[in-house]
Motif scaffolding. Structure first.
Motif, short mmCIF file in Angstrom:
data_model
loop_
_atom_site.label_atom_id
_atom_site.label_comp_id
_atom_site.label_asym_id
_atom_site.label_seq_id
_atom_site.Cartn_x
_atom_site.Cartn_y
_atom_site.Cartn_z
N SER A 1 -16.57 26.06 -20.25
CA SER A 1 -16.69 27.52 -20.19
C SER A 1 -15.32 28.16 -20.29
O SER A 1 -14.28 27.50 -20.31
N SER B 1 -14.90 33.82 -4.08
CA SER B 1 -15.96 33.16 -4.85
C SER B 1 -15.66 31.68 -5.03
O SER B 1 -16.58 30.84 -4.99
N THR C 1 -28.21 33.31 -13.99
CA THR C 1 -27.08 32.64 -14.63
C THR C 1 -26.70 31.39 -13.85
O THR C 1 -27.04 31.26 -12.66
N SER D 1 -14.00 28.02 -15.34
CA SER D 1 -14.08 28.89 -14.16
C SER D 1 -15.51 29.28 -13.83
O SER D 1 -15.78 29.81 -12.75
N THR D 2 -16.45 29.05 -14.75
CA THR D 2 -17.86 29.30 -14.50
C THR D 2 -18.66 28.08 -14.97
O THR D 2 -18.19 27.31 -15.81
N GLU E 1 -27.39 33.70 -9.23
CA GLU E 1 -26.68 32.53 -9.77
C GLU E 1 -27.29 31.26 -9.17
O GLU E 1 -27.57 31.20 -7.97
N HIS F 1 -24.27 30.12 -20.46
CA HIS F 1 -22.85 30.00 -20.15
C HIS F 1 -22.11 31.20 -20.72
O HIS F 1 -22.73 32.06 -21.37
N ASP F 2 -20.81 31.26 -20.50
CA ASP F 2 -20.10 32.52 -20.76
C ASP F 2 -19.36 32.58 -22.10
O ASP F 2 -18.55 33.49 -22.30
N TYR G 1 -18.12 28.50 -3.98
CA TYR G 1 -18.60 27.45 -4.89
C TYR G 1 -18.16 26.05 -4.49
O TYR G 1 -18.59 25.07 -5.10
N LEU H 1 -12.81 34.97 -11.39
CA LEU H 1 -13.22 34.50 -10.08
C LEU H 1 -12.18 34.89 -9.03
O LEU H 1 -10.97 34.81 -9.27
N GLY I 1 -21.12 31.44 -11.10
CA GLY I 1 -19.89 32.07 -11.58
C GLY I 1 -20.06 33.05 -12.70
O GLY I 1 -19.26 33.99 -12.84
N VAL I 2 -21.08 32.89 -13.54
CA VAL I 2 -21.22 33.75 -14.72
C VAL I 2 -21.50 35.20 -14.32
O VAL I 2 -21.14 36.14 -15.04
#
Length: 369
Positions: A230, A34, A187, A239-240, A207, A164-165, A38, A30, A190-191
């Protein structure tokens, strides 16, 4: 001896930094821009994404992390893996490409699905890789050595939905091989940063935050809550965002849990969007050391009750060994609880088409074989 020890530590640190900064599977990071974007999300606080209960996930101390790692890597789990590779049902590429029948799904093991709905092809958490880790040497291989169909033989994919990541849900090699086939990616917040790092144009990524939805012609995708976490490396935790998903058409209402501990969000989703025709619910990789982020099988059935689903399917099992239970423990326990609460449950073999208008025919205790 001291200098040798310090030199070894320095070598490990430098090696790790080079690995995570130059090996592509770790994805993106990120940016400050970004993070600023968010900040309007109620699920983003102090630079990180949070659960409704912000004390989750539990933050382990260094000694607790070492103890947990030691248990995971050195505990001998009886029946932790199948004695031999799981057989899968193969799927004909032409039959998939030309399919125009009622809504159906094909399970690839763990949490990966192909969903064919209203003439469109969707992939959900398409992890087709051998190992749920940034590199094949860093994890144990999946239980099935073959897939129902090779990525190269899949038809054009209208959309990919990612929950999710984590590596067992978002796989670099799979995304790279799919890239030329996929029209769009959906997603949680963030992903998309990982997809962009892997060469996916930003214009192909949408997103969403929890409770946001998007209409795609006659389909609707709704990003709904989950209780999880995540991160793809040590310094990227939370972070996501993580999520569950609802996929709706004129005739279908389908729920996909992603990864989640049991929490009140299931009832809230059921009250807001239920009843569901079909729910794919996490059931595997649980342990008493992390009950907040993965459901026990009995909780999976209670989640089905909360969601008001007509039929449930346990997922997040039958693919990888990521916890300390036997590989069949999830399906045995969830089946027992579902019978007790009289919740219709299916357990199809990997690769078997799951047709929604005749879904109960997909029940098969294949693991006993």
């Amino acid at each position: 001896m001291v200098w040798t020890f310090l030199g070894a530590i320095l070598f490990i640190i430098v090696g790790y930094l080079l690995f995570v900064n130059f090996y592509p599977s770790f994805g993106g990071d990120l940016t400050d821009a970004s993070r600023t974007r968010y900040e309007s999300s109620p699920n983003f606080k102090e630079g990180k994404f949070v659960n409704t209960d912000s004390s989750i996930p539990k933050q382990f101390s260094f000694s607790e992390t070492l103890s947990l790692s030691r248990k995971f890597f050195f505990t001998k789990v009886p029946n932790g893996r199948p004695d031999s590779a799981i057989d899968v049902k193969t799927v004909d590429s032409i039959a998939i490409a030309n399919y125009q029948g009622p809504t159906r799904l094909i399970w690839f093991g763990h949490s990966a699905f192909l969903l064919q709905i209203k003439g469109r092809n969707l992939l959900i958490d398409p992890m087709f890789g051998k190992v749920a880790a940034p590199h094949d040497l860093l994890g144990s291989s999946r239980f099935n050595t073959k897939m129902p169909i090779a990525i190269e033989k899949l038809p054009q994919i209208d959309a990919i939905l990612i929950s999710h990541d984590h590596y067992d849900h978002l796989d670099y090699e799979s995304i790279k091989k799919l890239k030329a086939k996929v029209k769009h990616y959906y997603t949680p917040l963030g992903v998309g940063i990982h997809l962009e790092a892997w060469g996916i144009p930003k214009s192909q990524i949408t997103e969403l935050d929890w409770w946001q939805d998007i209409a795609v012609q006659d389909l609707k995708f709704i990003c709904t809550p989950a209780q999880h976490f995540s991160g793809r490396k040590f310094d990227s935790g939370q972070s996501t965002l993580w999520s569950s998903w609802i996929i709706q058409s004129r005739d279908d209402n389908i729920f996909f849990s992603g990864d989640s501990g049991y929490a009140p969000h299931f009832k809230k989703i059921g009250d807001s969007y239920g009843p569901f025709d079909f729910a794919m619910l996490e059931c595997g990789q649980y342990n008493k050391m992390w009950p907040e982020i993965h459901m026990f099988p009995e909780e999976t059935v209670q989640a089905a009750v909360d969601l008001k689903t007509n039929v449930m399917m346990p997922i997040h099992w039958g693919g990888f060994k990521l916890a300390l239970h036997s590989w069949t423990d999830p399906v045995e326990r969830v089946s027992k609880k579902a019978r007790e609460l009289q919740i219709p449950l299916i357990t199809p073999e990997i690769g078997t088409p799951i047709v929604l208008n005749s879904i109960l025919e997909s029940h098969n205790e294949w693991w006993l074989k």
